[in-house]
Motif scaffolding. Structure first.
Motif, PDB file in Angstrom:
ATOM      1  N   SER A   1       0.827  -1.212   0.000  1.00 55.74           N
ATOM      2  CA  SER A   1       0.000   0.000   0.000  1.00 55.74           C
ATOM      3  C   SER A   1       0.863   1.264   0.000  1.00 55.74           C
ATOM      4  CB  SER A   1      -0.950   0.003   1.196  1.00 55.74           C
ATOM      5  OG  SER A   1      -0.238  -0.050   2.396  1.00 55.74           O
ATOM      6  N   LEU A   2       2.100   1.176   0.517  1.00 55.44           N
ATOM      7  CA  LEU A   2       2.960   2.362   0.486  1.00 55.44           C
ATOM      8  C   LEU A   2       3.287   2.742  -0.949  1.00 55.44           C
ATOM      9  CD1 LEU A   2       5.502   1.914   3.395  1.00 55.44           C
ATOM     10  CD2 LEU A   2       3.537   3.409   3.241  1.00 55.44           C
TER      11      LEU A   2
ATOM     12  N   GLU B   1       1.457   1.971  -3.502  1.00 52.54           N
ATOM     13  CA  GLU B   1       0.213   2.442  -4.124  1.00 52.54           C
ATOM     14  C   GLU B   1      -0.078   3.876  -3.708  1.00 52.54           C
ATOM     15  OE1 GLU B   1      -2.562  -0.505  -2.881  1.00 52.54           O
ATOM     16  OE2 GLU B   1      -2.022  -1.877  -4.486  1.00 52.54           O
ATOM     17  N   ALA B   2       0.150   4.159  -2.412  1.00 55.38           N
ATOM     18  CA  ALA B   2      -0.075   5.523  -1.935  1.00 55.38           C
ATOM     19  C   ALA B   2       0.842   6.488  -2.684  1.00 55.38           C
ATOM     20  CB  ALA B   2       0.171   5.600  -0.438  1.00 55.38           C
ATOM     21  N   ALA B   3       2.081   6.079  -2.882  1.00 54.98           N
ATOM     22  CA  ALA B   3       3.021   6.942  -3.584  1.00 54.98           C
ATOM     23  C   ALA B   3       2.594   7.125  -5.033  1.00 54.98           C
ATOM     24  CB  ALA B   3       4.427   6.355  -3.506  1.00 54.98           C
ATOM     25  N   ALA B   4       2.077   6.047  -5.639  1.00 55.59           N
ATOM     26  CA  ALA B   4       1.615   6.157  -7.032  1.00 55.59           C
ATOM     27  C   ALA B   4       0.475   7.162  -7.126  1.00 55.59           C
ATOM     28  CB  ALA B   4       1.165   4.792  -7.542  1.00 55.59           C
ATOM     29  N   ILE B   5      -0.430   7.120  -6.151  1.00 56.19           N
ATOM     30  CA  ILE B   5      -1.549   8.061  -6.153  1.00 56.19           C
ATOM     31  C   ILE B   5      -1.041   9.473  -5.862  1.00 56.19           C
ATOM     32  CG2 ILE B   5      -3.632   8.727  -4.877  1.00 56.19           C
ATOM     33  CD1 ILE B   5      -4.320   5.812  -4.682  1.00 56.19           C
ATOM     34  N   ASP B   6      -0.036   9.565  -4.997  1.00 55.70           N
ATOM     35  CA  ASP B   6       0.550  10.870  -4.683  1.00 55.70           C
ATOM     36  C   ASP B   6       1.308  11.460  -5.869  1.00 55.70           C
ATOM     37  OD1 ASP B   6      -0.368  11.442  -2.197  1.00 55.70           O
ATOM     38  OD2 ASP B   6       1.309  10.554  -1.121  1.00 55.70           O
ATOM     39  N   GLY B   7       1.438  10.684  -6.930  1.00 59.80           N
ATOM     40  CA  GLY B   7       2.033  11.235  -8.134  1.00 59.80           C
ATOM     41  C   GLY B   7       3.479  10.850  -8.371  1.00 59.80           C
ATOM     42  N   ALA B   8       3.974   9.813  -7.679  1.00 62.29           N
ATOM     43  CA  ALA B   8       5.368   9.432  -7.861  1.00 62.29           C
ATOM     44  C   ALA B   8       5.529   8.548  -9.092  1.00 62.29           C
ATOM     45  CB  ALA B   8       5.870   8.694  -6.627  1.00 62.29           C
ATOM     46  N   THR B   9       6.591   8.808  -9.862  1.00 66.89           N
ATOM     47  CA  THR B   9       6.918   7.930 -10.978  1.00 66.89           C
ATOM     48  C   THR B   9       7.541   6.656 -10.391  1.00 66.89           C
ATOM     49  OG1 THR B   9       9.106   8.885 -11.103  1.00 66.89           O
ATOM     50  CG2 THR B   9       7.419   9.901 -12.476  1.00 66.89           C
TER      51      THR B   9
ATOM     52  N   GLN C   1      10.764   7.430  -8.781  1.00 67.91           N
ATOM     53  CA  GLN C   1      10.598   8.160  -7.511  1.00 67.91           C
ATOM     54  C   GLN C   1      10.095   7.240  -6.412  1.00 67.91           C
ATOM     55  OE1 GLN C   1       8.065  11.236  -9.118  1.00 67.91           O
ATOM     56  NE2 GLN C   1       9.559  12.818  -8.572  1.00 67.91           N
TER      57      GLN C   1
ATOM     58  N   PRO D   1      -2.812   6.231 -11.811  1.00 66.44           N
ATOM     59  CA  PRO D   1      -3.403   6.872 -10.626  1.00 66.44           C
ATOM     60  C   PRO D   1      -3.069   8.356 -10.516  1.00 66.44           C
ATOM     61  CG  PRO D   1      -2.355   4.810 -10.006  1.00 66.44           C
ATOM     62  CD  PRO D   1      -2.093   5.010 -11.463  1.00 66.44           C
ATOM     63  N   LYS D   2      -1.821   8.706 -10.811  1.00 71.22           N
ATOM     64  CA  LYS D   2      -1.410  10.078 -10.520  1.00 71.22           C
ATOM     65  C   LYS D   2      -2.072  11.082 -11.456  1.00 71.22           C
ATOM     66  CE  LYS D   2       2.789  10.379 -13.210  1.00 71.22           C
ATOM     67  NZ  LYS D   2       3.945  11.241 -13.240  1.00 71.22           N
TER      68      LYS D   2
ATOM     69  N   PHE E   1      -5.967   4.757   2.937  1.00 72.83           N
ATOM     70  CA  PHE E   1      -5.920   3.298   2.963  1.00 72.83           C
ATOM     71  C   PHE E   1      -6.338   2.763   4.323  1.00 72.83           C
ATOM     72  CE2 PHE E   1      -3.281   4.437  -0.524  1.00 72.83           C
ATOM     73  CZ  PHE E   1      -3.351   3.394  -1.407  1.00 72.83           C
TER      74      PHE E   1
ATOM     75  N   TYR F   1       4.139   6.984   5.130  1.00 73.63           N
ATOM     76  CA  TYR F   1       5.537   6.665   4.891  1.00 73.63           C
ATOM     77  C   TYR F   1       6.266   6.701   6.235  1.00 73.63           C
ATOM     78  CZ  TYR F   1       3.757   8.123   0.380  1.00 73.63           C
ATOM     79  OH  TYR F   1       2.990   8.264  -0.732  1.00 73.63           O
TER      80      TYR F   1
ATOM     81  N   LEU G   1       6.605  16.121  -4.716  1.00 77.28           N
ATOM     82  CA  LEU G   1       6.827  15.422  -5.978  1.00 77.28           C
ATOM     83  C   LEU G   1       6.485  16.316  -7.158  1.00 77.28           C
ATOM     84  CD1 LEU G   1       5.369  11.886  -5.198  1.00 77.28           C
ATOM     85  CD2 LEU G   1       7.758  12.503  -5.463  1.00 77.28           C
TER      86      LEU G   1
ATOM     87  N   ARG H   1      -3.801  17.489  -0.970  1.00 73.99           N
ATOM     88  CA  ARG H   1      -3.796  17.321  -2.421  1.00 73.99           C
ATOM     89  C   ARG H   1      -4.881  18.159  -3.079  1.00 73.99           C
ATOM     90  NH1 ARG H   1      -2.934  12.299  -4.441  1.00 73.99           N
ATOM     91  NH2 ARG H   1      -3.493  13.334  -6.379  1.00 73.99           N
TER      92      ARG H   1
END
Lengths: 308, 350
Positions: A198-199, A201-209, A212, B72-73, B81, B87, B102, B150
């Motif tokens: 989930s970390l 996935e959370a980063a993916a939603i937060d916009g990380a490539t 990243q 997603p982004k 979640f 993090y 980011l 966000r």
């Protein structure tokens, strides 16, 4: 009436019933084992380093004479250089390739368990056996690598892998890396699996490539494991002996002599037990430095600490 | 803020279809709860909305843009979640500002967005802490803070309260509802807890086995469940279901007990299910109820008993002196009775 001595419990009973006494008893086997097989040899080694013992002749205490002698010995300094070079290059390669492999194995692959098992093979095979295989691969005439490169027309004559100082150094490093990757890869894979999906996935939603996500989430979370794994890997590599001894025996012209092989060479075939011990003892500061660096530099992370 | 349209969405893993054509319309600013037992596909649907799960067939639109193939982004959504997914190596402030960082937003600007969000959630004094130094409720708030910062088109919540204790759950429920009221952001909230669904939703989507069973406002589902599944799932204690058939203008249970029919119920044939909510059964009447267990809660008394051969639960406003084994007479409010077809489970009475 005064206390009767007969009513006092026996010494054995008192030990068996006391918490500390019983604890001591349970600890005893392990303590004896460690004292006999760890502390005694280490202490003896350190002591021998201060004597001029030879095989067949008990030595006398000569203070730091062995170390002074080593200080003026270019072969010793060459072995120090070789060891540092060998350890640094091999560790960096093992880390890079091991991490890459761990990341690959962490993905959803078909026959994932099969690949994970296969990866462990180099680690499972006895070192001497794999060293013999590499000896054959690096053979000056029948090397399969030379044969292939010649077939492809890239070289005209076989490479003298173990005969030339620098090719010999790179060759033993290659063999060491091949052997050491599984340990790094499997340990890092275990570390990767503790990072919740989930970390990412959370980063993916937060916009990380993906890159990243790797550098800002996966890698920071993996550092504690990396620190432990690489400390072990560096220690194993620094004290490596078998591989070198089978492949080159330190040759050509001491070009692949590590401190461990040189120590053995001087002490047993050379008979200079004192000098050999001194070389071995000289490894301790390097190893301590590696451990301290890992402990203070890499393992202490604020976000892992208990209280604030 | 944006509307969300889910059109005949299907999901298959290999040959196994787990989602059989789900369609939901979510208006701008609406708070929609997807509810259903575990394995009903509600989380999968949410993850498809977030872009974490591939859509096998159908369409998902956020605003008027089809997002099926967007990562997603690029969907401009934020998700909270179940395990919060904070993090661990970043402080509360860094967690909340991660997405902005980011994007390359300046440190000053990040702070300007994080601080008010932290204040809304009562996290202002915790900004320098690491997640492991926080309690469950605080972590939950940080996860929401990360979403608020966000300022997304849609908020997605995946069972966000299931790791909290019962008391905190009630508090956080109110807080989330409050937050939605304040921000008016379209929200899709997944839970298996029908009370959460009832208390929070503008609109509830009841799912079961990869299908939508009913969509409606909370009380609409409560008062007019479309089928047996919804009837049994919504409401606590659950609706009493008595099997039987209509004979001579009354419902006769399998145990031979005659029960009053709701007005306008046509005398259908075949097996029926007679549904009566626990509070539709009141003391004083002519239907005998053999008490099995009484559970006084103070404000009301829950009674489990045998009625016409079926075990039923009643909620009485009165305090009850009768104990297990005794028989009390009850009445059923015929207007509040639901009739279902026993075979198909479909609602019959209006």
């Amino acid at each position: 009436m005064p206390d009767q001595p007969a009513s006092r419990p026996s010494l054995w009973r008192r030990i068996a019933e006391s918490r500390n006494g019983l604890g001591f008893l349970f600890m005893l086997p392990a303590a004896v084992f460690l004292l006999c097989f760890l502390t005694y040899p280490l202490g003896l080694g350190v002591w021998l380093g201060f004597t001029d013992t030879r095989i067949g002749r008990p030595g006398e205490f000569i203070g730091l004479e062995n170390y002074q002698w080593l200080n003026d010995d270019p072969v010793f300094w060459l072995s120090v250089f070789n060891t540092l070079f060998y350890t640094t290059i091999a560790s960096v390669l093992k880390f890079g390739l091991g991490l890459w492999l761990a990341l690959l194995l962490n993905r959803h692959l078909p026959a994932k368990n099969f690949f994970r098992a296969i990866i462990l093979l180099p680690w499972v095979v006895p070192t001497v056996l794999s060293a013999l295989a590499f000896w054959w691969i690096f053979d000056s005439q029948f090397s399969i690598i030379s044969w292939l490169l010649m077939k492809w027309g890239l070289i005209s004559q076989p490479i003298n892998f173990l005969g030339d100082p620098w090719t010999a150094r790179w060759s033993v490093i290659a063999a060491n890396v091949w052997r050491g990757i599984p340990f790094v890869a499997i340990s890092l894979l275990a570390g990767l699996q503790t990072i919740p999906q989930s970390l990412n996935e959370a980063a993916a939603i937060d916009g990380a490539t993906p890159w990243q996500r790797f550098t800002k989430v996966t890698l920071p979370l993996l550092t504690p494991i990396i620190a432990v794994v690489m400390t072990f890997s560096v220690l194993f590599t620094f004290t490596d002996f078998q591989l070198i001894y089978v492949l080159t025996r330190g040759g050509p012209v001491n070009a692949t002599h590590l401190m461990a092989t040189l120590s053995f060479q001087r002490a047993i075939p050379g008979g200079q037990l004192g000098e050999g011990a001194a070389i071995a003892v000289a490894m301790i500061p390097f190893l301590l430095a590696a451990i301290l660096f890992s402990f203070f530099g890499l393992q202490r992370r604020k976000w892992q600490q208990g209280a604030d | 803020m944006a509307s969300v349209t889910i059109r005949d969405v299907r999901k298959s893993y290999g040959a196994v279809e787990v989602m059989h054509g789900v369609s939901v319309d979510i208006d701008e600013g609406e708070f929609v709860v997807l509810v259903g037992p575990s394995g009903c596909g509600k989380s999968t649907l949410l993850r498809m909305l977030a872009g974490l799960e591939h859509i096998t067939a159908g369409q998902i639109l956020i605003g008027d843009k089809v997002v099926n193939d967007l990562p997603p982004k690029e969907r401009d959504i934020a998700m909270v979640f179940q395990n919060y997914a904070l993090y661990p190596h970043l402080t509360v402030a860094e967690n909340m500002g991660f997405s902005l960082k980011l994007k390359g937003v300046s440190r000053h600007e990040i702070e300007q967005k994080v601080t008010p969000a932290a204040e809304i959630l009562g996290l202002a004094h915790l900004l320098d802490r690491y997640p492991r130094q926080l309690s469950g409720g605080q972590r939950q708030r940080v996860a929401m803070g990360r979403a608020i910062v966000r300022d997304p088109q849609v908020f997605l919540f995946d069972e966000p309260l299931s790791n909290l204790d019962a008391k905190l759950r009630v508090t956080m429920r109110t807080e989330i509802k409050n937050l939605h009221h304040r921000l008016q952001t379209t929200t899709v909230y997944v839970t298996h807890d029908q009370i959460e669904a009832m208390t929070m939703a503008d609109k509830i989507v009841v799912m079961h086995d990869g299908r939508v069973e009913q969509i409606g406002a909370p009380l609409e589902l409560y008062d007019r469940p479309a089928n047996l599944f919804v009837a049994g799932f919504i409401g606590s204690p659950a609706m009493n279901m008595i099997a039987g058939r209509i004979e001579g203008g009354a419902f006769v249970s399998e145990g031979g007990q005659r029960l009053p029919l709701p007005p306008g119920a046509h005398a259908g044939s075949g097996k029926l299910i007679y549904g009566a909510r626990p509070e539709a059964i009141t003391l004083g009447g002519d239907i005998p109820l053999t008490i099995l267990v009484t559970e006084p809660t103070g404000a009301e008394t829950h009674v489990v008993g045998q009625l016409g051969g079926t075990q039923v639960t009643c909620v009485f406003r009165e305090r009850l002196t009768a104990g297990p084994g005794e028989i009390v007479n009850v009445a059923i409010d015929a207007a509040a009775v639901h009739l279902f077809d026993a075979e198909s489970g479909v609602r019959l009475s209006n």
